[in-house]
Motif scaffolding. Structure first.
Motif, PDB file in Angstrom:
ATOM      1  N   HIS A   1      -9.304  15.211 -30.496  1.00  0.00           N
ATOM      2  CA  HIS A   1     -10.349  14.907 -29.529  1.00  0.00           C
ATOM      3  C   HIS A   1     -10.063  15.686 -28.259  1.00  0.00           C
ATOM      4  N   ALA A   2     -11.019  16.512 -27.876  1.00  0.00           N
ATOM      5  CA  ALA A   2     -10.802  17.378 -26.726  1.00  0.00           C
ATOM      6  C   ALA A   2     -12.030  17.420 -25.841  1.00  0.00           C
ATOM      7  N   ALA A   3     -11.784  17.634 -24.559  1.00  0.00           N
ATOM      8  CA  ALA A   3     -12.837  17.908 -23.591  1.00  0.00           C
ATOM      9  C   ALA A   3     -12.789  19.402 -23.339  1.00  0.00           C
ATOM     10  N   MET A   4     -13.953  20.026 -23.144  1.00  0.00           N
ATOM     11  CA  MET A   4     -13.955  21.474 -22.992  1.00  0.00           C
ATOM     12  C   MET A   4     -15.008  21.916 -21.990  1.00  0.00           C
ATOM     13  N   ALA A   5     -14.631  22.921 -21.209  1.00  0.00           N
ATOM     14  CA  ALA A   5     -15.558  23.640 -20.352  1.00  0.00           C
ATOM     15  C   ALA A   5     -15.666  25.048 -20.911  1.00  0.00           C
TER      16      ALA A   5
ATOM     17  N   GLU B   1      -6.314   9.093 -15.736  1.00  0.00           N
ATOM     18  CA  GLU B   1      -5.845  10.283 -16.454  1.00  0.00           C
ATOM     19  C   GLU B   1      -7.017  11.095 -16.986  1.00  0.00           C
ATOM     20  N   ARG B   2      -8.053  10.413 -17.462  1.00  0.00           N
ATOM     21  CA  ARG B   2      -9.241  11.107 -17.961  1.00  0.00           C
ATOM     22  C   ARG B   2      -9.962  11.795 -16.800  1.00  0.00           C
ATOM     23  N   GLU B   3     -10.048  11.119 -15.669  1.00  0.00           N
ATOM     24  CA  GLU B   3     -10.686  11.716 -14.492  1.00  0.00           C
ATOM     25  C   GLU B   3      -9.892  12.925 -14.000  1.00  0.00           C
ATOM     26  N   GLY B   4      -8.591  12.944 -14.276  1.00  0.00           N
ATOM     27  CA  GLY B   4      -7.768  14.087 -13.897  1.00  0.00           C
ATOM     28  C   GLY B   4      -8.244  15.386 -14.531  1.00  0.00           C
ATOM     29  N   ILE B   5      -8.815  15.303 -15.728  1.00  0.00           N
ATOM     30  CA  ILE B   5      -9.375  16.484 -16.387  1.00  0.00           C
ATOM     31  C   ILE B   5     -10.500  17.049 -15.529  1.00  0.00           C
ATOM     32  N   TYR B   6     -11.404  16.176 -15.092  1.00  0.00           N
ATOM     33  CA  TYR B   6     -12.541  16.620 -14.279  1.00  0.00           C
ATOM     34  C   TYR B   6     -12.085  17.123 -12.917  1.00  0.00           C
ATOM     35  N   THR B   7     -11.097  16.471 -12.345  1.00  0.00           N
ATOM     36  CA  THR B   7     -10.558  16.911 -11.058  1.00  0.00           C
ATOM     37  C   THR B   7      -9.975  18.314 -11.180  1.00  0.00           C
TER      38      THR B   7
ATOM     39  N   LEU C   1     -10.682  20.662 -13.486  1.00  0.00           N
ATOM     40  CA  LEU C   1     -11.740  21.646 -13.715  1.00  0.00           C
ATOM     41  C   LEU C   1     -12.605  21.848 -12.474  1.00  0.00           C
ATOM     42  N   ARG C   2     -12.874  20.774 -11.751  1.00  0.00           N
ATOM     43  CA  ARG C   2     -13.650  20.891 -10.509  1.00  0.00           C
ATOM     44  C   ARG C   2     -12.918  21.794  -9.519  1.00  0.00           C
ATOM     45  N   GLY C   3     -11.598  21.673  -9.475  1.00  0.00           N
ATOM     46  CA  GLY C   3     -10.792  22.523  -8.604  1.00  0.00           C
ATOM     47  C   GLY C   3     -10.841  23.981  -9.039  1.00  0.00           C
ATOM     48  N   LEU C   4     -10.788  24.221 -10.352  1.00  0.00           N
ATOM     49  CA  LEU C   4     -10.881  25.589 -10.857  1.00  0.00           C
ATOM     50  C   LEU C   4     -12.252  26.175 -10.546  1.00  0.00           C
ATOM     51  N   TRP C   5     -13.298  25.378 -10.727  1.00  0.00           N
ATOM     52  CA  TRP C   5     -14.669  25.816 -10.413  1.00  0.00           C
ATOM     53  C   TRP C   5     -14.737  26.256  -8.947  1.00  0.00           C
ATOM     54  N   ALA C   6     -14.233  25.429  -8.068  1.00  0.00           N
ATOM     55  CA  ALA C   6     -14.253  25.750  -6.634  1.00  0.00           C
ATOM     56  C   ALA C   6     -13.421  26.998  -6.347  1.00  0.00           C
ATOM     57  N   HIS C   7     -12.279  27.120  -6.984  1.00  0.00           N
ATOM     58  CA  HIS C   7     -11.399  28.268  -6.776  1.00  0.00           C
ATOM     59  C   HIS C   7     -12.098  29.568  -7.182  1.00  0.00           C
TER      60      HIS C   7
ATOM     61  N   TRP D   1     -24.340  24.568 -20.655  1.00  0.00           N
ATOM     62  CA  TRP D   1     -25.007  23.361 -20.156  1.00  0.00           C
ATOM     63  C   TRP D   1     -24.471  22.079 -20.788  1.00  0.00           C
ATOM     64  N   GLY D   2     -24.046  22.133 -22.036  1.00  0.00           N
ATOM     65  CA  GLY D   2     -23.643  20.920 -22.743  1.00  0.00           C
ATOM     66  C   GLY D   2     -22.158  20.619 -22.683  1.00  0.00           C
ATOM     67  N   LYS D   3     -21.417  21.412 -21.929  1.00  0.00           N
ATOM     68  CA  LYS D   3     -19.982  21.182 -21.800  1.00  0.00           C
ATOM     69  C   LYS D   3     -19.673  20.937 -20.329  1.00  0.00           C
ATOM     70  N   ILE D   4     -18.432  20.661 -20.004  1.00  0.00           N
ATOM     71  CA  ILE D   4     -18.099  20.275 -18.627  1.00  0.00           C
ATOM     72  C   ILE D   4     -18.451  21.404 -17.664  1.00  0.00           C
ATOM     73  N   ASN D   5     -19.242  21.057 -16.670  1.00  0.00           N
ATOM     74  CA  ASN D   5     -19.615  22.009 -15.627  1.00  0.00           C
ATOM     75  C   ASN D   5     -19.937  21.237 -14.351  1.00  0.00           C
ATOM     76  N   PHE D   6     -20.034  21.962 -13.259  1.00  0.00           N
ATOM     77  CA  PHE D   6     -20.306  21.348 -11.961  1.00  0.00           C
ATOM     78  C   PHE D   6     -21.473  22.052 -11.276  1.00  0.00           C
ATOM     79  N   MET D   7     -22.444  22.438 -12.099  1.00  0.00           N
ATOM     80  CA  MET D   7     -23.608  23.140 -11.577  1.00  0.00           C
ATOM     81  C   MET D   7     -24.435  22.225 -10.692  1.00  0.00           C
ATOM     82  N   ASP D   8     -24.921  22.803  -9.612  1.00  0.00           N
ATOM     83  CA  ASP D   8     -25.926  22.150  -8.796  1.00  0.00           C
ATOM     84  C   ASP D   8     -27.091  23.132  -8.680  1.00  0.00           C
ATOM     85  N   HIS D   9     -28.109  22.742  -7.945  1.00  0.00           N
ATOM     86  CA  HIS D   9     -29.304  23.573  -7.843  1.00  0.00           C
ATOM     87  C   HIS D   9     -28.978  24.975  -7.310  1.00  0.00           C
ATOM     88  N   ALA D  10     -28.172  25.060  -6.273  1.00  0.00           N
ATOM     89  CA  ALA D  10     -27.840  26.361  -5.675  1.00  0.00           C
ATOM     90  C   ALA D  10     -27.107  27.259  -6.677  1.00  0.00           C
ATOM     91  N   PHE D  11     -26.179  26.687  -7.439  1.00  0.00           N
ATOM     92  CA  PHE D  11     -25.448  27.468  -8.434  1.00  0.00           C
ATOM     93  C   PHE D  11     -26.389  27.981  -9.525  1.00  0.00           C
TER      94      PHE D  11
END
Length: 168
Positions: A27-31, A101-107, A109-115, A127-137
């Protein structure tokens, strides 16, 4: 593969040729984010810098070439490019024992996105995997102006509204 298997002729997509245990309870989460191949050295360096500071995903990162397409809003739609470099950042979720611990995955990836965004690297996200898109992106990276005439309120779920409509 030819060195290992000798005279064996193998054709078709590599994913059909590699041995995989499809029954393994993994079982894996993926971006899944795509990049311009010309940016590959910078992307690798920025990822390395971020991971040295913040830790690495707990599964290998897949890096592969993917043919581009012409579909509206597709993460593989890169006009002028024949292919893109796709990074799959994967995290084994079975080791997460708590919600923190699960939220740590999102934290992470969110940090990598920002970086990557702060480094000025252009990329698109699946679109169907972990992302942090907003309207501007989405407007800046996915060609939203071509897709906007096709948007119908009947099909607008909150997830899409946050990404496609400027007022969310």
């Amino acid at each position: 593969m030819a060195d290992v298997y000798g005279t064996t002729k193998a054709t078709g997509p590599l994913r059909n040729m590699l041995p995989v245990d499809r029954r393994a309870p993994l079982h894996a989460a993926m971006a899944e984010w795509s990049f311009d191949p010309a940016d590959l050295p910078r992307v690798r360096e920025e990822c390395r810098d971020y991971f040295e500071q913040s830790g690495w995903p707990n599964m290998p990162i897949e890096i592969e070439l993917t043919k581009t397409d012409g579909y509206h809003m597709s993460p593989w739609n890169w006009p002028g490019l024949e292919y893109v470099v796709k990074f799959n950042f994967m995290y084994l979720t079975d080791v997460c024992r708590t919600e923190a611990e699960r939220e740590g995955i999102y934290t992470h990836l969110r940090g990598l996105w920002a970086h990557l965004t702060q480094a000025g690297i252009r990329f698109k996200a699946h679109w169907g995997k972990i992302n942090f898109m907003d309207h501007a992106f989405v407007r800046a990276n996915h060609g939203l102006e071509l897709f906007e005439p096709l948007i119908h309120p009947l099909f607008m779920k909150e997830y899409l509204a946050e990404r496609l409509l400027p007022s969310h």
